[in-house]
Design a protein around this motif. Structure first.
Motif, PDB file in Angstrom:
ATOM      1  N   SER A  99      -3.321   7.347   1.632  1.00  0.00           N
ATOM      2  CA  SER A  99      -3.438   8.802   1.745  1.00  0.00           C
ATOM      3  C   SER A  99      -2.081   9.490   1.655  1.00  0.00           C
ATOM      4  O   SER A  99      -2.006  10.682   1.342  1.00  0.00           O
TER       5      SER A  99
ATOM      6  N   VAL B 224     -11.098  12.169  -0.436  1.00  0.00           N
ATOM      7  CA  VAL B 224     -11.308  11.319   0.737  1.00  0.00           C
ATOM      8  C   VAL B 224     -12.354  11.931   1.663  1.00  0.00           C
ATOM      9  O   VAL B 224     -13.189  11.234   2.245  1.00  0.00           O
TER      10      VAL B 224
ATOM     11  N   CYS C  56       0.833  -1.203   0.000  1.00  0.00           N
ATOM     12  CA  CYS C  56       0.000   0.000   0.000  1.00  0.00           C
ATOM     13  C   CYS C  56       0.871   1.259   0.000  1.00  0.00           C
ATOM     14  O   CYS C  56       0.576   2.238  -0.701  1.00  0.00           O
TER      15      CYS C  56
ATOM     16  N   GLN D 236      -4.821  -5.191  -0.894  1.00  0.00           N
ATOM     17  CA  GLN D 236      -6.049  -5.084  -0.108  1.00  0.00           C
ATOM     18  C   GLN D 236      -6.731  -6.434   0.110  1.00  0.00           C
ATOM     19  O   GLN D 236      -7.748  -6.494   0.793  1.00  0.00           O
TER      20      GLN D 236
ATOM     21  N   ALA E  45      -6.292   2.554   3.977  1.00  0.00           N
ATOM     22  CA  ALA E  45      -6.779   3.906   3.714  1.00  0.00           C
ATOM     23  C   ALA E  45      -5.752   4.957   4.125  1.00  0.00           C
ATOM     24  O   ALA E  45      -5.485   5.912   3.398  1.00  0.00           O
TER      25      ALA E  45
ATOM     26  N   THR F 271      -8.385   0.001   7.472  1.00  0.00           N
ATOM     27  CA  THR F 271      -7.944   1.286   8.019  1.00  0.00           C
ATOM     28  C   THR F 271      -6.487   1.548   7.671  1.00  0.00           C
ATOM     29  O   THR F 271      -6.122   2.659   7.260  1.00  0.00           O
TER      30      THR F 271
ATOM     31  N   GLN G  50     -11.127   9.149   7.829  1.00  0.00           N
ATOM     32  CA  GLN G  50     -10.932   7.706   7.674  1.00  0.00           C
ATOM     33  C   GLN G  50     -10.834   6.966   9.006  1.00  0.00           C
ATOM     34  O   GLN G  50     -11.230   5.804   9.095  1.00  0.00           O
TER      35      GLN G  50
END
Length: 298
Positions: free
Chosen positions: A252, A113, A12, A239, A248, A245, A289
């Motif tokens: 970001s 977001v 990620c 994912q 996300a 969490t 988030q």
């Protein structure tokens, strides 16, 4: 399980790094060709990278309920809808970057977001307290980042802000389509639609030469192969095992990497006022988030 989760978090973060530095490639590419041509070619490349995985996924049955025409073939209707919104967001982002920095474009685009839960209000969804706090923090941060002392918004920043609304709309469209069709063919279809629309606009409004395309070659390859094709695939793989969490928050960081890339490769500087605005905007994204949400009633 912990090892798989750690690998997912790393993937990620790598995805966010690729996406963040893509803003630099997008700025550099437009030194040689127009924004429409750049988007058209890079989304075509991204579609070609994703095509083998998307075609392979057609072997497996799609989720139910099915979209019309997507049960046994390609999700063309869904791809047309998602691709149209993607075209609007990508065009506004790319044109806006002619008049603003890569770092500012990254942070303003990241406002999607915060905008997603706010747009969800029009569809009967309730906004959590964190969504409201995040929206306020992001709005104040945007003021410090983009609004000048005589209370005017730079043209490029304004285009990026409108684009962020379309990016949020794209998230909502994909969120509705994804449970109803195959994810990878849907992504391939929307990239194809976006590429065709962008190339059509480039033929009408821009003067594109082979020399210009060659000059933007490395930027196009990065924006198409890495940002669209590879990064999307990494996100899908990550994912599967990532904590939602964690994913996300790590994704970001795309906005942070955009600012870092702009400073390293384009000699951009946000200044003290801009950095303060970026911090507030990033805090707003995290609040939207991470704030605990009440479980839905049965």
């Amino acid at each position: 399980m912990r090892k798989a989760s750690l690998r997912a978090d790393i993937l990620c973060l790598v995805t966010a790094l690729i996406w963040g530095f893509a803003f630099v490639a997008q700025r550099m590419g437009m030194d040689h060709i127009g924004p429409m041509a750049f988007n058209g070619i890079r989304f075509a490349l991204g579609a070609m990278v994703l095509a083998p995985l998307a075609i392979r996924s057609l072997r497996y049955p799609p989720p139910a309920p099915f979209l019309p025409g997507a049960k046994d073939g390609f999700p063309w209707l869904g791809g047309l809808a998602a691709g149209g919104v993607l075209f609007a967001g990508a065009t506004l982002q790319q044109v806006g970057m002619l008049y603003t920095t890569a770092g500012k474009a990254g942070f303003i685009t990241g406002l999607y977001v915060v905008l997603v839960p706010l747009l969800g209000l029009f569809f009967g969804q309730k906004a959590a307290r964190g969504d409201v706090i995040g929206a306020v923090a992001a709005a104040v941060g945007l003021y410090f980042l983009s609004v000048t002392e005589d209370f005017t918004l730079a043209p490029g920043d304004g285009l990026e802000l409108i684009g962020a609304v379309f990016w949020a709309g794209h998230v909502l469209v994909i969120g509705w389509l994804s449970p109803r069709t195959r994810a990878l063919p849907l992504a391939l279809a929307q990239y194809g639609v976006c590429s065709i629309l962008s190339l059509t606009a480039a033929v009408i409004f821009e003067d594109t030469t082979w020399a210009g395309v060659a000059g933007a070659g490395w930027a196009i390859l990065y924006g198409g192969v890495l940002s669209v094709g590879v990064a999307y695939t990494l996100q899908v793989v990550a994912q599967r095992d990532a904590n939602p969490t964690h994913a996300a928050v790590l994704l970001s960081f795309e906005t942070v990497f955009a600012a870092v890339g702009g400073a390293l490769f384009l000699d951009e500087s946000l200044g003290g006022r801009g950095l303060f605005g970026c911090c507030l905007m990033f805090a707003g994204m995290l609040a939207a988030q991470l704030w605990p949400r009440k479980p839905a009633s049965a």
